[in-house]
Motif scaffolding. Structure first.
Motif, mmCIF file in Angstrom:
data_model
loop_
_atom_site.group_PDB
_atom_site.id
_atom_site.type_symbol
_atom_site.label_atom_id
_atom_site.label_comp_id
_atom_site.label_asym_id
_atom_site.label_seq_id
_atom_site.Cartn_x
_atom_site.Cartn_y
_atom_site.Cartn_z
ATOM 1 N N ALA B 93 0.828 -1.210 0.000
ATOM 2 C CA ALA B 93 0.000 0.000 0.000
ATOM 3 C C ALA B 93 0.858 1.253 0.000
ATOM 4 O O ALA B 93 0.568 2.209 -0.717
ATOM 5 N N THR B 94 1.931 1.266 0.786
ATOM 6 C CA THR B 94 2.740 2.489 0.835
ATOM 7 C C THR B 94 3.523 2.675 -0.462
ATOM 8 O O THR B 94 3.681 3.797 -0.944
ATOM 9 N N GLU B 97 1.065 3.974 -2.943
ATOM 10 C CA GLU B 97 0.795 5.395 -2.665
ATOM 11 C C GLU B 97 1.920 6.261 -3.219
ATOM 12 O O GLU B 97 1.680 7.327 -3.799
ATOM 13 N N HIS B 98 3.158 5.801 -3.047
ATOM 14 C CA HIS B 98 4.311 6.548 -3.566
ATOM 15 C C HIS B 98 4.241 6.631 -5.092
ATOM 16 O O HIS B 98 4.448 7.706 -5.670
ATOM 17 N N ASP B 248 11.878 5.562 -8.199
ATOM 18 C CA ASP B 248 12.265 5.304 -6.812
ATOM 19 C C ASP B 248 13.423 4.312 -6.770
ATOM 20 O O ASP B 248 14.034 4.114 -5.722
ATOM 21 N N THR B 270 13.520 9.563 -6.334
ATOM 22 C CA THR B 270 13.433 9.405 -4.881
ATOM 23 C C THR B 270 14.330 8.212 -4.531
ATOM 24 O O THR B 270 14.312 7.199 -5.237
ATOM 25 N N PRO B 271 15.148 8.340 -3.492
ATOM 26 C CA PRO B 271 16.205 7.355 -3.247
ATOM 27 C C PRO B 271 15.694 6.070 -2.600
ATOM 28 O O PRO B 271 16.060 5.763 -1.457
ATOM 29 N N HIS B 272 14.920 5.315 -3.335
ATOM 30 C CA HIS B 272 14.408 4.024 -2.864
ATOM 31 C C HIS B 272 13.774 4.170 -1.475
ATOM 32 O O HIS B 272 13.991 3.330 -0.586
ATOM 33 N N ASP B 273 12.996 5.242 -1.321
ATOM 34 C CA ASP B 273 12.376 5.459 -0.010
ATOM 35 C C ASP B 273 10.857 5.483 -0.105
ATOM 36 O O ASP B 273 10.181 6.128 0.683
ATOM 37 N N SER B 274 10.310 4.720 -1.069
ATOM 38 C CA SER B 274 8.851 4.597 -1.148
ATOM 39 C C SER B 274 8.311 3.835 0.054
ATOM 40 O O SER B 274 7.129 3.922 0.375
ATOM 41 N N ASN B 275 9.188 3.086 0.692
ATOM 42 C CA ASN B 275 8.784 2.309 1.864
ATOM 43 C C ASN B 275 9.803 2.542 2.972
ATOM 44 O O ASN B 275 10.536 1.644 3.357
ATOM 45 N N PRO B 276 9.855 3.777 3.498
ATOM 46 C CA PRO B 276 10.905 4.127 4.448
ATOM 47 C C PRO B 276 10.648 3.505 5.827
ATOM 48 O O PRO B 276 9.514 3.147 6.145
ATOM 49 N N PRO B 278 10.196 4.517 8.851
ATOM 50 C CA PRO B 278 9.109 4.929 9.753
ATOM 51 C C PRO B 278 7.748 4.348 9.348
ATOM 52 O O PRO B 278 6.856 4.201 10.174
ATOM 53 N N LEU B 279 7.575 4.041 8.044
ATOM 54 C CA LEU B 279 6.319 3.436 7.594
ATOM 55 C C LEU B 279 6.419 1.913 7.589
ATOM 56 O O LEU B 279 5.419 1.213 7.726
#
Lengths: 311, 311
Positions: B93-94, B97-98, B248, B270-276, B278-279
């Motif tokens: 899902a995250t 969303e990204h 990403d 975006t530096p491969h942070d679609s699923n960082p 904190p999420l």
């Protein structure tokens, strides 16, 4: 057995093949302004609008969602026996899409990512948030706000709505009447201001409201610039009182060159182009076809302008 | 009447209160690695994974969605009597969303808007597009691709999917098997590459594919950098063969300083942070609770890793 004749519909200020096609698509017959039309589809601003309508005209369709200027000019008032409809609603989906884009880009820190020229997940990733599980306050649930609710729902976000009456907005967890608006500022994670532009809405977001928001909040304004106190917003962005703001409308508008909102990193400005001409025309054509269909069937076209309400 | 005992579940490499809470939430009993656990919940990468599992362990939960590295290390293969599950799906899902954020930001020209320091609707508005009525090609409809379909649908976009088998993806207008992938490039308006990362997928997007796309197309990659030919992409962005790209994941990754993708205006990285992190952690905790619930009820946790498939 009776058979109503197809309505004769003029397009102004100038005949336009795309609009005549939309009239035909709704079951109307395109005609000239001088050919005793039953209705008039207007395609531009108030400049050049005829001072006197032919007495045959029973319905006029205007192309804008907000009709303040048309009302202030007295054009509607001067023709009380005509049904006037606006294009409110026709553009709701694209404005809602723009608001969602701005909110998502803010929450997932796209401005900081676009400014980067180096692969730096260690600094960027901690600022990437999500709408999943977030609560979004929709301030003013007209067409745009209502179109946003299902968009947010598929992303796993919850909606709190504020409307004049407080009547429940479909899909919102809770709807507050405007008198209780102050409850929403500390409660929601982010805000989309989508209040219908009318003259009787006061400034909604000032220093106190910004101070009551969460420091992680993004504020999106797609309604009217003067609903937000710009100086208070600049101060809140600089102090970190809120995480960011994305504005399609500003006060003053146009936003002058050199204004701090152009350079504050967590401020996003789009120049009132959430509903740009290339998207507006096809949406208005669809609206015209729908309303001509209603008119040709003997139903009232909509939404009917109410001069006393201001929209 | 029999009553199964609650499963004893170890968390590694180190005990962690959040994960033990997730175990309890699923009906398990947290225990140490040395206490003959029935299962092991692993919370980090492969470094420090025990060479030998206690013989009591029947199930191991790994924290990543892609498990290529785990497979290449032979850890799964060395323990054939254990059920191994990945976290594939937990982060869909995250990441979706990204991908939606990047696609919306591209289609509505946010990069050009963010670069502006002047109110210029006349230059910016013509570049604002919409997903409404657009057709989005989803290349690889695993968890991320499938999560995207309803998000796109509420925005009025249509989905064409490409999967290995071509079995219909729910909500997609049409699903193509990978052998027919070339039909999609001229057909869709935009593309999201969300193929499951496996070793047997070849490069999907090169010069020929980019040339076949519409010049208004945005290409989003949230899957794996080497699925897109970076040099061909840079050339296509520079020549205007496509409208833009948002990545990403890149090839090479990390994208080196000074690479043209950092400065081409219609490229977003975006530096491969679609699923960082904190999420990721809350999503993994939820996944752990679900799988412990299944395990405690005698059902198989999922998704089970298939070393021969590579995921």
């Amino acid at each position: 057995m009776t058979s109503e004749r197809a309505p004769r519909i003029a397009v102004g200020p100038a005949r336009d093949a795309r609009f005549e096609q939309a009239v035909v698509g709704g079951g109307g017959v395109p005609c000239g302004f001088e050919d005793a039309p039953d209705a008039l589809i207007w395609t531009t601003g108030p400049d050049g609008f005829p001072e006197t309508l032919p007495p045959s005209v029973r319905w006029v369709q205007l192309p804008s969602a907000g009709v303040e200027y048309w009302l202030s000019q007295g054009i509607v008032r001067d023709h009380p026996h005509v049904t006037w409809t606006s294009a409110a609603g026709a553009y709701s989906a694209t404005v809602a899409e723009h608001a969602l884009m701005l909110l998502l880009a803010g929450v997932r820190a796209l401005p900081a990512h676009l400014a980067a020229t180096s692969w730096a997940p260690e600094t960027l990733a901690p600022s990437v948030g999500t709408l999943r599980g977030a609560t979004v306050g929709i301030i003013g649930a007209g067409g745009v706000g209502r179109a946003l609710v299902p968009m947010l729902a598929t992303l796993g976000a919850h909606t709190l709505a504020v409307t004049r009456s407080g009547r429940p907005v479909p899909g919102a967890v809770e709807t507050f009447p405007v008198e209780r608006i102050d409850e929403i500022w500390p409660l929601a994670d982010h805000f989309v201001i989508s209040a219908i532009a009318t003259t009787d809405v006061e400034r909604l977001v000032g220093a106190a409201e910004l101070a009551a928001m969460k420091p992680t909040a993004w504020v999106i304004n797609v309604a009217r610039g003067d609903l937000v106190d710009t100086d208070a917003l600049v101060a809140a962005l600089r102090s970190g009182a809120i995480a960011g703001a994305a504005l399609d409308v500003t006060d003053p508008e146009p936003l002058p060159d050199g204004h701090p909102l152009w350079t504050i990193p967590n401020a996003v400005v789009t120049p009132h182009d959430s509903n740009p001409a290339p998207l507006r025309i096809p949406a208005y054509l669809e609206h015209v076809t729908e309303n001509v269909t209603r008119f040709a069937s003997g139903l009232a076209p909509s939404p009917v302008i109410d001069p006393s309400a201001g929209y």
